[in-house]
Design an enzyme around this catalytic site. Structure first.
Site, PDB file in Angstrom:
ATOM      1  CB  ILE A  30      -0.998   0.030   1.180  1.00 30.43           C
ATOM      2  CG1 ILE A  30      -0.278   0.007   2.524  1.00 30.43           C
ATOM      3  CG2 ILE A  30      -2.011  -1.098   1.044  1.00 30.43           C
ATOM      4  CD1 ILE A  30      -1.176   0.289   3.716  1.00 30.43           C
ATOM      5  CD  GLU A  88       8.453  -2.941   6.642  1.00 31.57           C
ATOM      6  OE1 GLU A  88       8.522  -3.815   5.760  1.00 31.57           O
ATOM      7  OE2 GLU A  88       9.452  -2.311   7.031  1.00 31.57           O
ATOM      8  CB  VAL A  89       4.592  -6.548   8.468  1.00 29.59           C
ATOM      9  CG1 VAL A  89       3.611  -7.697   8.660  1.00 29.59           C
ATOM     10  CG2 VAL A  89       3.849  -5.284   8.046  1.00 29.59           C
ATOM     11  CG  HIS A  93       7.689  -8.407   3.671  1.00 28.30           C
ATOM     12  ND1 HIS A  93       7.716  -8.425   5.052  1.00 28.30           N
ATOM     13  CD2 HIS A  93       7.899  -7.117   3.322  1.00 28.30           C
ATOM     14  CE1 HIS A  93       7.933  -7.196   5.509  1.00 28.30           C
ATOM     15  NE2 HIS A  93       8.062  -6.381   4.471  1.00 28.30           N
ATOM     16  CG  HIS A  95      10.029  -4.660  -0.050  1.00 27.26           C
ATOM     17  ND1 HIS A  95       9.041  -3.724   0.147  1.00 27.26           N
ATOM     18  CD2 HIS A  95      10.390  -5.082   1.179  1.00 27.26           C
ATOM     19  CE1 HIS A  95       8.822  -3.581   1.442  1.00 27.26           C
ATOM     20  NE2 HIS A  95       9.637  -4.391   2.099  1.00 27.26           N
TER      21      HIS A  95
END
Length: 138
Positions: A30, A88-89, A93, A95
């Protein structure tokens, strides 16, 4: 506790998913550094990329590479950027994003969620989905 990524994968909150199988999902972030900026995540909640089993890590990278090819071809990018950050999470993950220079590697340069154009985000997601379909058909 379920992460925001798990909620997107489960369909509990909206997300622009471009790829999903039983073990890996990919969706637009997002807060992109460029339209097309995609996160590749394991379906299983694993916090650190160094804890991901080797076979799953290999599959995540295969998916990331396929998305990267689409990004270069469809977004007229010099390269597909690849970055592991993950503070951040708490859900590992990768990118993957269009990159013409090193500025994309700084997430501080990302657009804020409120500053993105929803139509451009939808278009980018559809472009990646269609590009992956064309790749698979080859």
């Amino acid at each position: 506790m379920s992460t925001v990524f798990s909620k997107i994968i489960a369909g509990d909150i909206p997300g622009r998913i471009v790829y999903q199988d039983d073990t890996v999902a990919a969706f637009l972030t997002i807060e992109p550094v460029a339209y097309g900026h995609t996160l590749v995540v394991p379906v299983e909640e694993i916090d650190k990329w160094t804890d991901i089993p080797a076979d799953l890590w290999a599959h995540m990278n295969e998916v990331a590479q396929n998305i990267g090819r689409v990004i270069v071809d469809e977004f007229d990018a010099e390269r597909a950027g690849y970055l592991i950050a993950g503070f951040e999470v708490p859900h590992a993950h990768i990118h993957v994003f269009p990159a013409d220079d090193m500025s994309g590697y700084s997430l501080a340069n990302a657009l804020r969620a409120d500053d993105t154009d929803p139509a451009k985000m939808d278009s980018a997601a559809e472009t990646i989905r269609e590009g992956l379909k064309r790749q698979a058909a080859k």
